[in-house]
Design a protein around this motif. Structure first.
Motif, PDB file in Angstrom:
ATOM      1  N   GLN A 141     -17.831  19.442  19.069  1.00 39.03           N
ATOM      2  CA  GLN A 141     -16.637  18.725  18.447  1.00 39.03           C
ATOM      3  C   GLN A 141     -16.845  17.106  18.772  1.00 39.03           C
ATOM      4  N   HIS A 142     -17.707  16.816  19.696  1.00 35.25           N
ATOM      5  CA  HIS A 142     -17.921  15.287  20.013  1.00 35.25           C
ATOM      6  C   HIS A 142     -18.769  14.745  18.963  1.00 35.25           C
ATOM      7  N   HIS A 143     -19.432  15.298  18.123  1.00 36.72           N
ATOM      8  CA  HIS A 143     -20.365  14.853  17.299  1.00 36.72           C
ATOM      9  C   HIS A 143     -19.706  13.762  16.275  1.00 36.72           C
ATOM     10  N   ALA A 144     -18.599  14.215  15.652  1.00 38.32           N
ATOM     11  CA  ALA A 144     -18.097  13.383  14.880  1.00 38.32           C
ATOM     12  C   ALA A 144     -17.365  12.216  15.482  1.00 38.32           C
TER      13      ALA A 144
ATOM     14  N   ASP B  43      -9.872  18.268  19.160  1.00 35.94           N
ATOM     15  CA  ASP B  43      -8.583  19.289  18.809  1.00 35.94           C
ATOM     16  C   ASP B  43      -7.799  18.247  18.113  1.00 35.94           C
ATOM     17  N   ALA B  44      -7.510  16.982  19.122  1.00 36.02           N
ATOM     18  CA  ALA B  44      -6.585  16.131  18.688  1.00 36.02           C
ATOM     19  C   ALA B  44      -6.634  15.717  17.005  1.00 36.02           C
ATOM     20  N   THR B  45      -7.696  15.835  16.381  1.00 41.93           N
ATOM     21  CA  THR B  45      -7.983  15.628  14.907  1.00 41.93           C
ATOM     22  C   THR B  45      -7.011  16.392  14.180  1.00 41.93           C
ATOM     23  N   TYR B  46      -7.419  18.010  14.633  1.00 39.69           N
ATOM     24  CA  TYR B  46      -6.587  18.826  13.641  1.00 39.69           C
ATOM     25  C   TYR B  46      -5.077  18.816  14.087  1.00 39.69           C
ATOM     26  N   ASP B  47      -4.896  18.642  15.502  1.00 36.17           N
ATOM     27  CA  ASP B  47      -3.691  18.529  15.631  1.00 36.17           C
ATOM     28  C   ASP B  47      -2.824  17.493  15.086  1.00 36.17           C
ATOM     29  N   ALA B  48      -3.452  16.344  14.928  1.00 36.72           N
ATOM     30  CA  ALA B  48      -2.618  15.129  14.068  1.00 36.72           C
ATOM     31  C   ALA B  48      -2.423  15.650  12.637  1.00 36.72           C
ATOM     32  N   LEU B  49      -3.139  16.489  12.078  1.00 35.23           N
ATOM     33  CA  LEU B  49      -3.189  16.951  10.598  1.00 35.23           C
ATOM     34  C   LEU B  49      -1.796  17.869  10.588  1.00 35.23           C
ATOM     35  N   GLU B  50      -1.898  18.834  11.445  1.00 38.17           N
ATOM     36  CA  GLU B  50      -0.673  19.653  11.701  1.00 38.17           C
ATOM     37  C   GLU B  50       0.538  19.119  11.922  1.00 38.17           C
ATOM     38  N   SER B  51       0.445  18.225  12.677  1.00 41.36           N
ATOM     39  CA  SER B  51       1.799  17.366  13.390  1.00 41.36           C
ATOM     40  C   SER B  51       2.500  16.729  12.138  1.00 41.36           C
ATOM     41  N   ASP B  52       1.469  15.940  11.201  1.00 38.84           N
ATOM     42  CA  ASP B  52       2.102  15.212  10.197  1.00 38.84           C
ATOM     43  C   ASP B  52       2.645  15.881   8.990  1.00 38.84           C
TER      44      ASP B  52
ATOM     45  N   MET C 205     -25.949  34.187  32.608  1.00 43.85           N
ATOM     46  CA  MET C 205     -25.047  35.284  32.736  1.00 43.85           C
ATOM     47  C   MET C 205     -24.216  35.494  31.616  1.00 43.85           C
ATOM     48  N   ALA C 206     -24.278  36.746  30.954  1.00 44.73           N
ATOM     49  CA  ALA C 206     -23.687  37.101  29.848  1.00 44.73           C
ATOM     50  C   ALA C 206     -22.314  36.802  29.710  1.00 44.73           C
ATOM     51  N   GLY C 207     -21.708  36.337  28.612  1.00 51.20           N
ATOM     52  CA  GLY C 207     -20.407  36.057  28.599  1.00 51.20           C
ATOM     53  C   GLY C 207     -19.771  37.303  27.386  1.00 51.20           C
ATOM     54  N   GLU C 208     -18.425  37.342  27.729  1.00 51.64           N
ATOM     55  CA  GLU C 208     -17.714  38.092  26.634  1.00 51.64           C
ATOM     56  C   GLU C 208     -17.116  37.188  25.594  1.00 51.64           C
ATOM     57  N   LEU C 209     -16.716  37.726  24.502  1.00 53.16           N
ATOM     58  CA  LEU C 209     -16.104  36.878  23.512  1.00 53.16           C
ATOM     59  C   LEU C 209     -14.853  36.787  23.442  1.00 53.16           C
ATOM     60  N   GLU C 210     -14.164  35.728  23.452  1.00 53.43           N
ATOM     61  CA  GLU C 210     -12.926  35.316  23.625  1.00 53.43           C
ATOM     62  C   GLU C 210     -12.035  36.090  22.475  1.00 53.43           C
ATOM     63  N   PRO C 211     -10.899  36.784  23.115  1.00 51.97           N
ATOM     64  CA  PRO C 211     -10.287  37.706  22.440  1.00 51.97           C
ATOM     65  C   PRO C 211      -9.195  36.805  21.074  1.00 51.97           C
ATOM     66  N   GLY C 212      -8.907  37.606  20.090  1.00 50.92           N
ATOM     67  CA  GLY C 212      -7.948  36.869  19.265  1.00 50.92           C
ATOM     68  C   GLY C 212      -8.567  36.212  18.145  1.00 50.92           C
ATOM     69  N   ARG C 213      -8.202  35.093  17.748  1.00 59.23           N
ATOM     70  CA  ARG C 213      -8.487  34.262  16.508  1.00 59.23           C
ATOM     71  C   ARG C 213      -9.658  33.320  17.055  1.00 59.23           C
ATOM     72  N   ASP C 214      -9.889  33.118  18.091  1.00 64.13           N
ATOM     73  CA  ASP C 214     -11.091  32.107  18.677  1.00 64.13           C
ATOM     74  C   ASP C 214     -12.261  32.972  19.009  1.00 64.13           C
ATOM     75  N   GLY C 215     -12.486  33.975  18.421  1.00 66.01           N
ATOM     76  CA  GLY C 215     -13.390  35.074  19.068  1.00 66.01           C
ATOM     77  C   GLY C 215     -14.767  34.673  18.667  1.00 66.01           C
ATOM     78  N   ALA C 216     -15.077  33.276  18.103  1.00 65.12           N
ATOM     79  CA  ALA C 216     -16.522  33.011  17.986  1.00 65.12           C
ATOM     80  C   ALA C 216     -17.340  32.259  19.213  1.00 65.12           C
TER      81      ALA C 216
ATOM     82  N   LEU D  55      -9.467  26.623   7.845  1.00 65.84           N
ATOM     83  CA  LEU D  55      -9.734  25.052   8.388  1.00 65.84           C
ATOM     84  C   LEU D  55      -9.525  24.841   9.684  1.00 65.84           C
ATOM     85  N   ARG D  56      -8.741  25.730  10.347  1.00 63.60           N
ATOM     86  CA  ARG D  56      -8.738  25.294  12.004  1.00 63.60           C
ATOM     87  C   ARG D  56      -9.861  25.610  12.570  1.00 63.60           C
ATOM     88  N   LEU D  57     -10.639  26.651  12.340  1.00 64.95           N
ATOM     89  CA  LEU D  57     -11.976  27.006  12.826  1.00 64.95           C
ATOM     90  C   LEU D  57     -12.539  25.880  12.696  1.00 64.95           C
TER      91      LEU D  57
END
Length: 380
Positions: A218-221, A303-312, A1-12, A293-295
């Protein structure tokens, strides 16, 4: 089933309407310790360090990603392993009917020795038996997932007619133990079903193929304490304002207007203004540097790894932002100065790839999320 690209800044990444997102625990990934001994490779972790439970969890992550990028995403990926699994450790369902509709079976085998026919054939009997007993529909694909596949079994899987012949040689042998615990009627029905089944449904990817796809998640790291892949260079800020820039750009214009007595309403007006154009250009460059950097983090770590960076960073700059200033521009300058001397937590695996421009840009991301504001006059 083909999907559409997510709009906005997460469009990848493709997003598929109506398909629930698989939930994984979100954790902060820390940098691997510095040590003289080499860190095991992901392949070595899988072969020698993981246990059977780790292997099944890893398989679920891989299967979910496999479905997302195959063009036919799975509606549900369910770990089934344990007593009574009826030959299915992970069920990947392509329809809301689950295993009563079209689905793929992933059979996890984490042995020290390579997986051979003596291991595979009893599992094949289980899935045929489950169909005969009405427990599952027969899957359209049955994938053995093992750190090592024996050479003979690997060759048989590449030749389905020969695989079927070898299976029935073992099944019909007078001393066969395949299906001997079944009642005679059920064993006969299992044999009949197997004889009309296309054995090309059985397959086994090699470990390198599995790891290559898992490395894109994301799980690889989190699974493997390796250094991050190199971070790509950030793209320049686009000439035209993106829709998702609206909030922080408006706050920049407010700061310029208050300081200089301007009446700037659009990005284009600010770009044509000699007093603010250079400053505006630097801030947009910083915003998109932080966006890169976010992407990068989104595709590399939970996600929590980036969120921790931003929260600090937020915990530091909010104290600066909350002080009294004569002008909003002064407040912004003070926050950006504090951001540029901020040292990210060195235990966070992202810390080595964070640049000063990222930290400036993260302040504008925080402003864009309405967590920072430069001109506070009239605010409640």
């Amino acid at each position: 089933m083909a999907g559409e690209l997510e709009p906005g800044r997460d469009g990848a990444r493709p997003i598929f309407e109506g398909f629930p997102k698989l939930k994984f625990p979100s954790v902060v990934v820390v940098a691997p310790p510095t040590q003289s001994a080499p860190i095991p490779t992901p392949k070595q972790y899988l072969q020698y360090i993981f246990n059977a439970d780790d292997w099944e969890d890893f398989t679920v992550e891989w299967v979910h990603e496999l479905g997302m990028w195959s063009g036919r995403p799975y509606v549900r990926v369910q770990r089934m392993g344990g007593a009574g699994d009826r030959g299915a450790d992970v069920a990947a369902c392509l329809t809301p009917q689950g295993t009563a509709g079209e689905w793929h079976c992933y059979q996890c085998k984490h042995y020290v020795k390579p997986l051979g026919q003596a291991d595979a054939f009893p599992e094949m009997v289980k899935i045929f038996t489950a169909k005969v007993l009405g427990k599952y529909e027969l899957p359209t694909r049955y994938i053995f997932v093992a750190p090592r596949i024996g050479t003979t079994l690997d060759r048989l899987l590449l030749n389905p007619p020969q695989l079927k012949e070898e299976f029935f040689t073992a099944w019909d042998d007078a001393d066969s133990k395949l299906g001997t615990k079944l009642t005679p009627d059920v064993r006969e029905s299992v044999g009949k079903l197997a004889r009309v089944t296309d054995f090309s449904m059985f397959e086994a990817p090699n470990l390198d193929e599995i790891l290559e796809l898992h490395a894109a998640t994301q799980h690889h790291a989190r699974r493997f304490p390796q250094q991050l892949k190199p971070r790509p260079a950030a793209d320049p800020a686009p000439p035209d304002q993106r829709a998702y820039e609206a909030v922080y750009v408006r706050k920049l214009l407010d700061a310029y207007n208050e300081k200089h007595g301007f009446d700037l309403e659009t990005l284009q007006q600010a770009r044509e203004n000699g007093k603010v154009n250079r400053h505006l250009t630097r801030q947009r460059e910083a915003f998109f540097h932080a966006e890169a950097l976010r992407l990068f983090a989104r595709d590399s770590v939970p996600d929590a790894t980036y969120d921790a960076l931003e929260s600090d960073l937020y915990d530091v700059v909010i104290e600066i932002e909350d002080r009294d200033y004569d002008l909003g521009h002064d407040r912004m300058d003070a926050v950006l100065d504090a951001a540029m001397v901020h040292q990210p937590n060195q235990h966070n695996i992202l810390a080595p790839v964070v640049k000063k421009k990222d930290l400036m840009g993260l302040c504008h991301h925080l402003a864009n999320d309405d967590r920072l504001t430069w001109c506070k006059e009239g605010m409640q």
